[in-house]
Write a protein that holds these residues in place. Sequence first.
Motif, mmCIF file in Angstrom:
data_model
loop_
_atom_site.group_PDB
_atom_site.id
_atom_site.type_symbol
_atom_site.label_atom_id
_atom_site.label_comp_id
_atom_site.label_asym_id
_atom_site.label_seq_id
_atom_site.Cartn_x
_atom_site.Cartn_y
_atom_site.Cartn_z
ATOM 1 N N SER A 14 20.941 -3.465 28.218
ATOM 2 C CA SER A 14 20.095 -3.898 27.119
ATOM 3 C C SER A 14 18.750 -3.196 27.132
ATOM 4 O O SER A 14 18.013 -3.256 26.165
ATOM 5 C CB SER A 14 19.885 -5.413 27.205
ATOM 6 N N ASN A 30 23.144 -13.633 31.993
ATOM 7 C CA ASN A 30 24.164 -14.479 31.377
ATOM 8 C C ASN A 30 24.043 -15.905 31.897
ATOM 9 O O ASN A 30 23.447 -16.143 32.944
ATOM 10 C CB ASN A 30 25.565 -13.939 31.670
ATOM 11 N N GLU A 57 22.143 -14.419 27.499
ATOM 12 C CA GLU A 57 23.241 -14.254 26.564
ATOM 13 C C GLU A 57 24.302 -15.318 26.839
ATOM 14 O O GLU A 57 24.659 -15.559 27.996
ATOM 15 C CB GLU A 57 23.859 -12.864 26.719
ATOM 16 N N SER A 93 21.490 -7.376 32.696
ATOM 17 C CA SER A 93 21.984 -8.458 31.847
ATOM 18 C C SER A 93 21.624 -9.794 32.465
ATOM 19 O O SER A 93 21.465 -9.914 33.679
ATOM 20 C CB SER A 93 23.501 -8.366 31.655
#
Length: 623
Positions: free
Chosen positions: A533, A314, A275, A312
């Motif tokens: 997620s 990133n 992301e 996550s």
Amino acid sequence: MSKFSINTDKKIPSDEFIRENMPSFESVAGKVTMMKNPLRRLWQWGGGSAMIIAAAFSVYWFTTDHNNPAVNNSGLKDSTHCINAPIPEIDVPTNTYSFNAQDGGTFVTDNGTKIKVPALAFTDSTGKIHKGPVDLTFREFHKVPDFFRSGIPMTYDSAGTEYTFESAGMFEMLAFGPGGVPLQLAKGKTIDVDMVSYDDDPKFNTYYLDTVADKWEYIEHSTFTPAEVLSDNQESSDDYTFNTAQSQSSAPVETEKFYVRPEKASQSGYVFRAEYDKKLLPELAIYDNVLFQVDEKHQSFDPGLYKVVWSSVNVKKSKLDGLYILKLSRPDTTVKVYARPVFDAASYQTAVKKYNSMMNDDQNARADYKRKSDEIVGNRPQSISQISSILPSENIKGYRSISVATLGVFNCDYPIRVKYENIKPVFTENGNRFVPARIYWCDKSVNAMYETSGSDGNVSFEKGTRIIMWVVDNSGRMAVISEDKFAAATKKSNNPVFELSFLTPREGLKMLNHELYGTKFDDDIPATSEESSFTVQTNTNDLKIECFPNPASTTLNIRYSGSDAESVKIRIISIGGQQMTEINSCEPGKTMTTDVSSYAPGVYFCQLILPSGQSISQRFVRQ
């Protein structure tokens, strides 16, 4: 009968008293390099004094293990022996910074703490200089919920009197080589830490946690630098956490240095979908379906990390040309690795066409580049002092500097001892008497935490202060008693009765944060599977995994409950992400035993994985 004079309100010892009664130099010389060695001036003290000093030193030497005085061979077990998180599920997670020992590095945490590691700073257990990859793990503890979550002891003994620490910040720093093998700092090497602090009071001292003796050792008076002073005097850092624009020049810039040339993903590489905000990475903004492949030229990558279900992923730009930093996160740990942008076969040709189109229109590309670069220069932090805007609390007041010569836990604290009022609370659940495992409380105006066992049940506090209390049971549930309820109950009786409403660990932690700071710090609470997620429908409130004994030396017993699902797996993963073993024949309520005798001493996670992909973890130590 003789008369006795009893001092019931003993004053806190002065700094001079603490210095006179602090441990010997030799007991802390391996911890930090902040004090001068008095033996260097031994020749000035005269023959008689020298003989006394030599005799005392000989006693110390022959009653202490000095097989390798330059190296702390105790390994990780001594760094975690007296640190017991009351609820491992919400323990403060670690940030992991990966780099090559030959290069060292400078890192800035999300809070703004700066860590500067010199080159060739580590040794293995034999004292040999380590030259390979290093995983440096770092945890910060700034507020009462952090102290509670970590299980780090917050009491200090001085001349036989116990004090409670008021804290201006603490941190834990450890290092590991490939396979999770613990490393130590080499003789003469130090890691400089500028830890953010929310308190600018000059009263605080620096301490090191001796986990073998289970006590804090006084080091010196804390060195504090206001944020604006450090920011103005500091040179630009080589941090890998975020990267500011390198130039604000209006001179023409080569288009190739801005728009990334498409690269096809390798079939044998480790590829993640991450992301990111296209506004912060404009060099990738013209593309869709960008993937990130781990760059194994700049660091070794543990394949076990690729099998972990991350909450996550990133990405941020690094200062190495063409490389980015992938931040892989889950509630119990964070790992950062170098990666480069790539495309799969389906997206590669489309990306090439977009790149060629932009290159053909060179003038527009240059103008677009300058506009987006100017945006980033205006939006990104320009100095450490501006990082405070992203902190989950009030702006930082400054930094407390510690030069670390051995790995472990350090704090900048102040011992406090107040005139107490004692009560013995009674707890009930659904009207039935209940004895919690631990009782915690704090004064909202002081950054300190008190605790006692549920069986002891004696709670001491200063009359008229604003007290928040919370309890934990043996299954990890939390119940929080608000300031108003505590005040109302203790006003009526010294044996107040509190009806408990238990919450899950996450809910309890969130309520504690809210009672102490309002809506602040909510973002600091670890995400659950339902919020990540990897969303699933299963309710995990009753899901539990146990590992014992903890620490373990030869065998580890594992038991779980809360799910009757089939095909449940249990994995043991090192703190560096390496999968050590996997157990497939799992039954709820049944105790399973696995051999851990071959594991290197260190921290590991026992992970329970449901068929849906949902998982929980329990941290344990192999000693």
